[in-house]
Scaffold this active site. Structure first.
Site, PDB file in Angstrom:
ATOM      1  N   HIS A 148     -22.250  10.735   7.977  1.00  9.52           N
ATOM      2  CA  HIS A 148     -21.306  11.505   7.494  1.00  9.52           C
ATOM      3  C   HIS A 148     -20.459  12.434   7.609  1.00  9.52           C
ATOM      4  CE1 HIS A 148     -23.572   8.137   4.892  1.00  9.52           C
ATOM      5  NE2 HIS A 148     -22.166   7.759   4.831  1.00  9.52           N
ATOM      6  N   GLY A 195     -26.371   0.966  15.625  1.00 12.70           N
ATOM      7  CA  GLY A 195     -25.227   0.115  15.736  1.00 12.70           C
ATOM      8  C   GLY A 195     -23.775   0.390  16.337  1.00 12.70           C
ATOM      9  N   GLU A 248     -25.807  -3.762  -4.194  1.00 14.80           N
ATOM     10  CA  GLU A 248     -24.147  -4.414  -4.712  1.00 14.80           C
ATOM     11  C   GLU A 248     -24.216  -4.976  -5.552  1.00 14.80           C
ATOM     12  OE1 GLU A 248     -20.060  -2.968  -2.207  1.00 14.80           O
ATOM     13  OE2 GLU A 248     -21.683  -1.661  -1.628  1.00 14.80           O
ATOM     14  N   ARG A 300       0.785  -0.801  -0.415  1.00 20.02           N
ATOM     15  CA  ARG A 300       0.158  -0.369  -0.104  1.00 20.02           C
ATOM     16  C   ARG A 300       1.018   1.493   0.189  1.00 20.02           C
ATOM     17  NH1 ARG A 300      -4.120  -0.313   4.517  1.00 20.02           N
ATOM     18  NH2 ARG A 300      -2.610  -1.334   5.476  1.00 20.02           N
TER      19      ARG A 300
HETATM   20  N1  GLN Z   1     -24.748  -2.447  11.914  1.00 21.89           N
HETATM   21  C1  GLN Z   1     -23.757  -1.656  11.633  1.00 21.89           C
HETATM   22  C2  GLN Z   1     -22.650   0.185  12.144  1.00 21.89           C
HETATM   23  O1  GLN Z   1     -23.324   0.699  12.651  1.00 21.89           O
HETATM   24  C3  GLN Z   1     -24.109  -0.611   9.679  1.00 21.89           C
HETATM   25  C4  GLN Z   1     -22.800  -0.219   8.932  1.00 21.89           C
HETATM   26  C5  GLN Z   1     -23.361   0.407   7.838  1.00 21.89           C
HETATM   27  O2  GLN Z   1     -25.003   0.521   7.642  1.00 21.89           O
HETATM   28  N2  GLN Z   1     -21.772  -0.207   6.653  1.00 21.89           N
HETATM   29  O3  GLN Z   1     -21.529   0.034  11.811  1.00 21.89           O
END
Ligand code: GLN
Ligand code: ZN
Length: 768
Positions: A707, A445, A618, A16
């Site tokens: 984000h 989560g 995806e 990398r």
């Molecule tokens: N349960 C995961 C989290 O909260 C879900 C992550 C995701 O959807 N990419 O991080």
């Protein structure tokens, strides 16, 4: 004699190096010249790695993304970055990521950040490219300097260079029309402006004495409107009489109805992905004009298994006799999608390692095939025998084959994926049990993965922290999340996922049938890499994976604690998967393993279980005609995993993307009691899907864009939820963020969630 070549080489470096070089530069810790020197060094190394080939790719290296490089070559820069007076590479990073290196903009006496270019998935891979932008004003302006520089470097090194470019039709197709310049047809209207620039580029190549140019048109493996098919004809007619030979290159799928078209274009050769379109190779051999080369992608460029060389020779030998010098051999697609070198995997189980091939090993396979075809199999008898032995060992290995798993799979029937009763009845029972208020609040989560958590994990991995101390550290983190959530007044709590490095790897590591590389990195975008786990055998779950952590978390609170799992489809789509059985079989095996975990959680008294299917979308095939089949088994896999529970157990799922208008019926078929989705960035626009489709169960449209470091206000959240309530009955709405909070900091999370809970309270007061 067959000719060997390669479509593209991984540019990130076996260790990398490019990633670290980029990040140093962006942080202002190294100079632009150092970064450029690193790029040059990597290119030289990679050409050296490909020295056995008859033709090596040039122009496949990019500091960030090959599509963005093409945009710069074509002079198609978004208006917002034009007029930047600094270095071109700095401006390139501004398009890629919204800003250049630390200080670079000030040094150029310019501009500050700009909006980063949009990123999206490169066909059905996990690579993301920067989407070209088009408006009615778009003009093109050739800048061949990047290509010419790389071409000179390659020449100096004695490389027989084959420039690689993205073809004009795929380039237009990949881009996005902006500023009300809205339709697909609008983009095609740019073709007459684009063609002269391509022609001028080919002229430069001609002047540089280039013989062959690889022109990638992967869009030929998708369903094309007549206008786009016509555009192929007019564009490629425009390339006649140009003095360099064109290899029209397709990959990732079958050409089907476009095969005839591809064979009839005035080019000098066609590349077909023989991993995905084996049957089309013979057809193309018949249809191509007599002067035309057929390049056969006989080695899988996007998976990590050894090729069955003897089997490949069986079908390649007659083709070689038929085509003679017109047969070329290559990997199926660019090797960008596989790690560089298996030799560095000294910790990988030797038995499993003997079944694998990374980029360098794939190039060697190519060499062996060519020697066998050109000079007879005896010349590589040793290699062929070793290959056959490795493949036989893999086929017969007890580590691959688990009869108990196969038996369990054979017992799958329609009942397995069905809940006891329909949603309405379940909802009544769940409401009685859970006693949640209207507009219940929850999170997705994960809570912040603090430096302390990462430190504890790396200490545990290195052996500096023992099991007990590590467990202790994680329990403290769980306790912290539970306390914070209680203080915030959330309704359904989570344990916070402190113990998880990654939502797929965490489960893979605990399942039999999975292996992990140390350096198996694949570029995802820019400097970001992923290390997909290797699913090599029948999947089983030797012991419970999450039970201990969730039970501990539940013991700390009287509120319902959500058990948190990753779903079978997501685990599958983010792994390197077996090539010796259909994806659906691996997916069902994963589903059975997750099902056991769900049932264990339920038995332990967990009343709410969330099964994330972040990557379900995806996996959609490139051709729409094949969506139905994929969605059928993907949805069934989820149902098998989730639906063995009692009516009282509430199943959640989570998806973190914003387009699912076109798959909403399948999502409803999953029959989760609650689904949480990303919506805040699109201002609930995504909920338009619900205008035409009456989603029957509960839904939590994300109200907080995780984000971004911005803290959403209470008022904004209320407004978003009111918009949602125009489409979905309030009794079926949840209030939650868009996704997990692991990349955020507690200092951001607490005020944001506090506003979210306050917003839910406001909304509740309006229902009563
Ligand atoms: N349960 C995961 C989290 O909260 C879900 C992550 C995701 O959807 N990419 O991080
Ligand atoms: Zn998510």
């Amino acid at each position: 004699m067959v000719t060997t070549h390669n479509l593209g080489f991984p540019r990130i470096g076996a260790q990398r190096e490019l990633k670290f070089g980029l990040e140093r530069y962006w942080k202002g810790e190294s100079s632009r010249d150092e970064l450029k020197a690193l790029g040059k060094q990597l290119r030289a190394r990679h050409w050296n790695d490909q020295r056995e080939l008859d033709l090596a790719p040039v122009g496949d290296f990019a500091f960030y993304d090959q599509v963005l490089d093409m945009s710069f070559t074509l002079g198609n820069l978004p208006a917002r970055v034009r007029g930047f007076h600094g270095d071109k590479l700095d401006n390139y990073f501004r398009v890629a990521r919204g800003r250049s290196a630390q200080g670079a903009e000030e040094r150029a006496a310019c501009c500050g950040g700009v909006a980063a270019g949009e990123m999206t998935k490169w066909f059905d891979t996990n690579y993301h490219y920067i989407v070209p932008e088009f408006t009615a004003e778009t003009t093109f302006n050739l800048d061949p300097s990047g290509f010419l520089e790389q071409l000179r470097e390659a020449r100096e090194q004695g490389v027989r260079a084959k420039p690689v470019i993205i073809g004009p039709i795929t380039y237009l197709w990949l881009g996005k029309a902006k500023d009300g310049f809205g339709t697909l047809a609008d983009k095609l209207a740019l073709l007459p402006r684009l063609m002269p620039v391509y022609r001028a580029l080919l002229d430069y190549f001609k002047v540089m004495d280039v013989e062959w140019v690889q022109i990638d048109e992967p869009v030929l493996v998708t369903e094309l409107d007549p206008a786009w098919r016509d555009a192929f004809v007019s564009a490629y007619q425009g390339f006649e009489e140009r003095g360099v030979k064109l290899l029209l290159t397709t990959y990732f799928g079958q050409l089907k109805e476009n095969l005839e078209l591809a064979c009839s274009l005035p080019v000098d050769g066609l590349h077909i992905d023989a991993i995905n379109a084996r049957d089309e190779v013979a057809l193309a051999a018949q249809r191509l004009p007599a002067h035309s080369v057929l390049s056969v992608g006989a080695i899988n460029g996007r998976n990590i298994w050894k090729t069955d060389l003897n089997a490949a020779l069986e079908w390649l030998a007659p083709l070689a006799r038929q085509l003679g010098d017109r047969l070329w051999l290559a990997p199926s697609c660019s090797l960008l999608h596989v790690p560089v070198d298996l030799a560095s995997e000294d910790k990988l189980d030797p038995e499993i390692r003997s079944w694998l091939a990374f980029a360098l090993q794939k190039l060697d396979e190519l060499r062996v095939l060519a020697v066998a075809l050109n000079g007879g199999r005896e010349k590589v008898a040793h290699e062929l025998a070793a290959n056959a032995a490795a493949l036989a060992a893999r086929r017969n290995s007890p580590r691959v084959n688990n009869p108990a798993v196969k038996a369990a799979l054979a017992r799958i029937d329609a009942k397995l994926g069905k809940r006891q009763h329909a949603y309405a009845e379940r909802a009544r029972k769940q409401a009685a049990l859970l006693q949640l208020p209207a507009y219940p609040t929850t999170t997705i989560g994960s809570f912040p993965q603090t430096p302390e958590i990462r430190h504890a994990r790396s200490q545990f991995r290195s052996g500096a922290l023992d099991q007990a101390a590590y467990q202790d550290a994680m329990r403290k983190e769980i306790e912290r999340s539970v306390r914070e959530q209680e203080a915030l007044g959330l309704d359904v709590l989570v344990h916070g996922e402190a113990e998880r490095n990654d939502m797929v790897e965490y489960f893979g590591e605990q399942l039999d049938g999975y292996a992990f590389s140390r350096f198996g990195w694949v570029q995802s975008y820019g400097s970001r890499c992923v290390k997909p786990p290797v699913l090599f055998g029948d999947i089983s779950r030797p012991r419970a994976m999450t039970l201990e952590w969730i039970s501990y978390a539940q013991s700390l609170t009287n509120k319902p604690m959500k058990g948190m799992l990753t779903g079978p489809v997501t685990i599958l789509n983010w792994s390197f998967v077996r090539d010796d059985q259909p994806r659906v079989v691996s997916c069902y095996q994963l589903a059975l393993a997750i099902r056991e975990e769900v049932l264990d959680l339920e038995k332990a008294g967990v009343q709410v279980v969330q099964i994330d299917e972040a990557a379900l979308r995806e996996g959609l095939p490139l051709r729409r005609a094949q969506w139905g089949e994929y969605l059928r088994w993907a949805v069934e896999s989820f149902r098998i995993a989730a639906n063995g529970v009692q009516d009282e157990t509430q199943i959640h799922t989570h998806m973190c993307y914003s387009e699912f208008n076109d798959i909403i019926a399948s999502i409803a078929d999953m029959d989760a009691d609650v689904i949480t989705i990303e919506t805040s960035r699109s201002d609930m626009e995504l909920l338009e899907a619900f205008d035409n489709f009456n989603y029957p169960n509960e839904i939590g449209p994300g109200v907080y864009d995780i984000h971004s470091p911005n803290i959403p206000t209470q008022q904004h959240i209320v407004q978003l939820m009111q918009k949602a309530a125009e489409r979905i009955p309030a009794q079926r709405l949840w209030v939650n963020p868009d996704c997990g909070l692991k990349t955020r900091q507690w200092a951001e999370v607490i005020p944001a969630l506090s506003n979210m809970v306050a917003a839910a309270k406001t909304l509740r007061s309006q229902v009563q």
